[in-house]
Design an enzyme around this catalytic site. Structure first.
Site, PDB file in Angstrom:
ATOM      1  N   TYR A  49       0.846  -1.197   0.000  1.00 16.67           N
ATOM      2  CA  TYR A  49       0.000   0.000   0.000  1.00 16.67           C
ATOM      3  C   TYR A  49       0.873   1.236   0.000  1.00 16.67           C
ATOM      4  O   TYR A  49       1.789   1.340   0.817  1.00 16.67           O
ATOM      5  CB  TYR A  49      -0.891   0.036   1.253  1.00 16.67           C
ATOM      6  CG  TYR A  49      -2.354  -0.149   0.903  1.00 16.67           C
ATOM      7  CD1 TYR A  49      -2.962   0.704  -0.011  1.00 16.67           C
ATOM      8  CD2 TYR A  49      -3.111  -1.161   1.476  1.00 16.67           C
ATOM      9  CE1 TYR A  49      -4.288   0.536  -0.364  1.00 16.67           C
ATOM     10  CE2 TYR A  49      -4.438  -1.336   1.126  1.00 16.67           C
ATOM     11  CZ  TYR A  49      -5.021  -0.485   0.207  1.00 16.67           C
ATOM     12  OH  TYR A  49      -6.326  -0.649  -0.130  1.00 16.67           O
ATOM     13  N   GLU A  51      -0.499   4.747  -0.501  1.00 13.36           N
ATOM     14  CA  GLU A  51      -1.347   5.924  -0.734  1.00 13.36           C
ATOM     15  C   GLU A  51      -0.552   7.198  -0.528  1.00 13.36           C
ATOM     16  O   GLU A  51       0.197   7.315   0.456  1.00 13.36           O
ATOM     17  CB  GLU A  51      -2.540   5.909   0.223  1.00 13.36           C
ATOM     18  CG  GLU A  51      -3.586   4.909  -0.185  1.00 13.36           C
ATOM     19  CD  GLU A  51      -4.405   4.439   0.991  1.00 13.36           C
ATOM     20  OE1 GLU A  51      -3.791   4.064   2.006  1.00 13.36           O
ATOM     21  OE2 GLU A  51      -5.637   4.432   0.879  1.00 13.36           O
ATOM     22  N   ASP A 196      -5.906  13.659 -25.329  1.00 11.57           N
ATOM     23  CA  ASP A 196      -5.995  12.246 -24.955  1.00 11.57           C
ATOM     24  C   ASP A 196      -5.306  11.459 -26.074  1.00 11.57           C
ATOM     25  O   ASP A 196      -5.862  11.289 -27.157  1.00 11.57           O
ATOM     26  CB  ASP A 196      -7.463  11.835 -24.806  1.00 11.57           C
ATOM     27  CG  ASP A 196      -7.606  10.360 -24.441  1.00 11.57           C
ATOM     28  OD1 ASP A 196      -6.628   9.600 -24.603  1.00 11.57           O
ATOM     29  OD2 ASP A 196      -8.707   9.963 -24.006  1.00 11.57           O
ATOM     30  N   THR A 222      -3.299   5.797 -22.166  1.00 11.99           N
ATOM     31  CA  THR A 222      -3.160   4.466 -21.589  1.00 11.99           C
ATOM     32  C   THR A 222      -1.736   4.012 -21.878  1.00 11.99           C
ATOM     33  O   THR A 222      -1.078   4.535 -22.780  1.00 11.99           O
ATOM     34  CB  THR A 222      -4.152   3.479 -22.222  1.00 11.99           C
ATOM     35  OG1 THR A 222      -4.100   3.627 -23.633  1.00 11.99           O
ATOM     36  CG2 THR A 222      -5.563   3.715 -21.737  1.00 11.99           C
ATOM     37  N   LYS A 225      -1.579   0.358 -25.136  1.00 14.14           N
ATOM     38  CA  LYS A 225      -1.954   0.270 -26.554  1.00 14.14           C
ATOM     39  C   LYS A 225      -0.654   0.322 -27.375  1.00 14.14           C
ATOM     40  O   LYS A 225       0.168  -0.575 -27.242  1.00 14.14           O
ATOM     41  CB  LYS A 225      -2.946   1.382 -26.910  1.00 14.14           C
ATOM     42  CG  LYS A 225      -4.280   1.261 -26.145  1.00 14.14           C
ATOM     43  CD  LYS A 225      -5.306   2.243 -26.647  1.00 14.14           C
ATOM     44  CE  LYS A 225      -6.673   2.056 -26.019  1.00 14.14           C
ATOM     45  NZ  LYS A 225      -6.846   2.766 -24.740  1.00 14.14           N
ATOM     46  N   ARG A 231      -1.352  -2.776 -18.600  1.00 15.76           N
ATOM     47  CA  ARG A 231      -2.628  -2.073 -18.606  1.00 15.76           C
ATOM     48  C   ARG A 231      -2.588  -0.951 -17.559  1.00 15.76           C
ATOM     49  O   ARG A 231      -2.230  -1.195 -16.403  1.00 15.76           O
ATOM     50  CB  ARG A 231      -3.715  -3.091 -18.239  1.00 15.76           C
ATOM     51  CG  ARG A 231      -5.123  -2.676 -18.474  1.00 15.76           C
ATOM     52  CD  ARG A 231      -5.968  -3.909 -18.657  1.00 15.76           C
ATOM     53  NE  ARG A 231      -5.615  -4.531 -19.926  1.00 15.76           N
ATOM     54  CZ  ARG A 231      -6.068  -4.128 -21.112  1.00 15.76           C
ATOM     55  NH1 ARG A 231      -6.930  -3.128 -21.189  1.00 15.76           N
ATOM     56  NH2 ARG A 231      -5.696  -4.732 -22.214  1.00 15.76           N
TER      57      ARG A 231
HETATM   58  N1  DSN Z   1     -11.405   0.375 -25.495  1.00 10.76           N
HETATM   59  C1  DSN Z   1     -10.454   1.277 -26.069  1.00 10.76           C
HETATM   60  C2  DSN Z   1     -10.450   1.222 -27.550  1.00 10.76           C
HETATM   61  O1  DSN Z   1     -10.669   0.145 -28.039  1.00 10.76           O
HETATM   62  O2  DSN Z   1     -10.193   2.191 -28.225  1.00 10.76           O
HETATM   63  C3  DSN Z   1     -10.609   2.644 -25.566  1.00 10.76           C
HETATM   64  O3  DSN Z   1     -10.727   2.626 -24.191  1.00 10.76           O
END
Ligand code: DSN
Length: 405
Positions: A49, A51, A196, A222, A225, A231
């Site tokens: 933990y 925090e 974003d 994120t 990707k 993740r």
């Molecule tokens: N689920 C993602 C996508 O496929 O673009 C976005 O969060």
């Protein structure tokens, strides 16, 4: 140990490993991270933990967690030089967006982003998302003829609506965004510009496409990707916004950070700073351009006429197939892709008139232009109505030659 202790769960994990290796992922938001990233995800840090933030934690025993978080943040800033502060704690891209919008728009504040049906994301103000319920939302879209963002209409909407936060970023927009224009619009209406970059973050970190650094006040993304990490989410911002953003992440939106995921983010960011990552991202981009060209040769209508990124969106109108048909029939042949709304789509999101593909995961497996041409030919056959079972062997040949890491 898992095999012995929990064979039921271990068998499910093994089945998923086999599914991933025996099929090809063209889902534009997925990738295969490295074994080193996976090792960090399953490390002892899952038990800690922490925090708070480095040097300001609420529990003891955080000295090592502090160093891990500082390492991840320093590497994140090296990926995007020009940004002043990195918060590596967001659990996901949606959490990151929620935390930034809460900090900068405030409860009931105005936000302006791309509509989901036009390529945007749920967390940019869709009515089913908390962002659609807690903020006053206006949304812009694309020109339905060209599929391109209509910057004049963004400017007009911004002038009328006067948002506190203008969001530049999308989930199924295959072109580079003009961040200089977005910044000009944001400045004119006195809004904060949030970029974003969840989808193109890896391409940007490698410098194979332009980034919003120098234009946007805040970046969210994120890490799993094109960035090819674990993740999770990441926020980068200016020094002026640091305090607001940090307190919106913790204690505002989250509790204890997932320190094992943060450790894995640090591993992935180091990978992204290595020269091979640029080679990989260039291949991702080149493969996507080739895939788009081959799909077009196969008779597909490509939204915007092509791609600048890892992603291609296909408009199926006029083929007699829906996005849902193509998604399920490709899956039968061993290809994962997703149905997707296209600009001006008359179908519902569960059916759609299009599909979206991305090259990040298959490029990680080593597929090159010849293999993407073969995939385009298989997909075109599926759209024309060929029995997917008869195409399985062609997909299996590609999978066998290119194992997942
Ligand atoms: N689920 C993602 C996508 O496929 O673009 C976005 O969060």
């Amino acid at each position: 140990m898992l095999d012995a202790q929990d064979p039921e769960l271990a068998a499910l994990l093994e089945r998923e490993r086999q599914r991933q290796t025996r099929s090809l992922t063209l889902i534009a938001s997925e990738n295969h991270c490295s074994p080193a990233v996976r090792e960090a995800c399953s490390s002892v840090l899952t038990d800690k933990y922490a925090e708070g933030y480095p040097g300001r934690r609420y529990y003891g025993g955080c000295a090592i967690a502090d160093q891990v978080e500082e390492l991840a943040a320093a590497r994140a800033l090296r990926m995007f030089p020009g940004m002043a502060h990195a918060n590596v704690q967001p659990h996901s891209g949606t959490s990151a967006n929620w935390e930034v919008l809460s900090a900068l728009a405030g409860s009931g504040g105005r936000i302006l982003g791309v509509a989901l049906a036009e390529g945007g994301h749920l967390s940019h103000g869709h009515p089913v998302s908390h962002t659609g319920k807690m903020f006053e939302v206006e949304q812009y879209g694309t020109n339905h003829e060209t599929g391109l963002i209509d910057y004049d209409s963004v400017r007009d909407l911004a002038r009328k609506f006067r948002p506190k936060v203008l969001i530049a970023g999308a989930s199924s927009y295959p072109r580079e965004l003009d961040y200089a224009v977005f910044a000009e619009i944001a400045r004119e209406v006195d809004a904060v510009l949030l970029a974003d970059i969840a989808h193109p973050a890896g391409l940007m970190a490698a410098g194979v496409i332009g980034s919003p650094v120098g234009h946007a006040d805040v970046l969210t993304m994120t890490t799993h990707k094109t960035l090819r990490g674990p993740r999770g989410g990441l926020i980068l911002c200016s020094e002026e916004l640091r305090k607001q953003i940090d307190s919106s992440v913790f204690p505002g939106g989250q509790g204890g950070p997932l320190m094992h995921q943060i450790a894995a983010k640090a591993v992935a960011f180091a990978e992204a700073l290595a020269p091979e990552f640029k080679t990989y991202q260039q291949a991702v981009k080149d493969n996507a351009a080739h895939l788009a060209a081959c799909l077009a040769e196969g008779g597909m209508k490509i939204v915007t006429g092509g791609t600048d990124t890892h992603m291609v969106v296909v408009d199926l109108r006029g083929t007699g197939a829906t996005g849902a048909d193509v998604e399920s029939r490709c899956f039968e042949a061993g290809i994962s892709l997703n149905k997707n709304m296209v600009p001006g789509d008359p179908e519902s999101p569960r059916v759609t008139s299009g599909f979206r593909v991305g090259t990040a995961a298959a490029t990680t497996r080593g597929l090159g232009k010849d293999q993407f041409a073969e995939l385009a030919s298989i997909i075109a056959e599926i759209v024309r109505g060929t029995d997917p079972a008869s195409l399985k062997a062609r997909v299996a040949t590609l999978c066998d030659a290119h194992p997942a890491p």
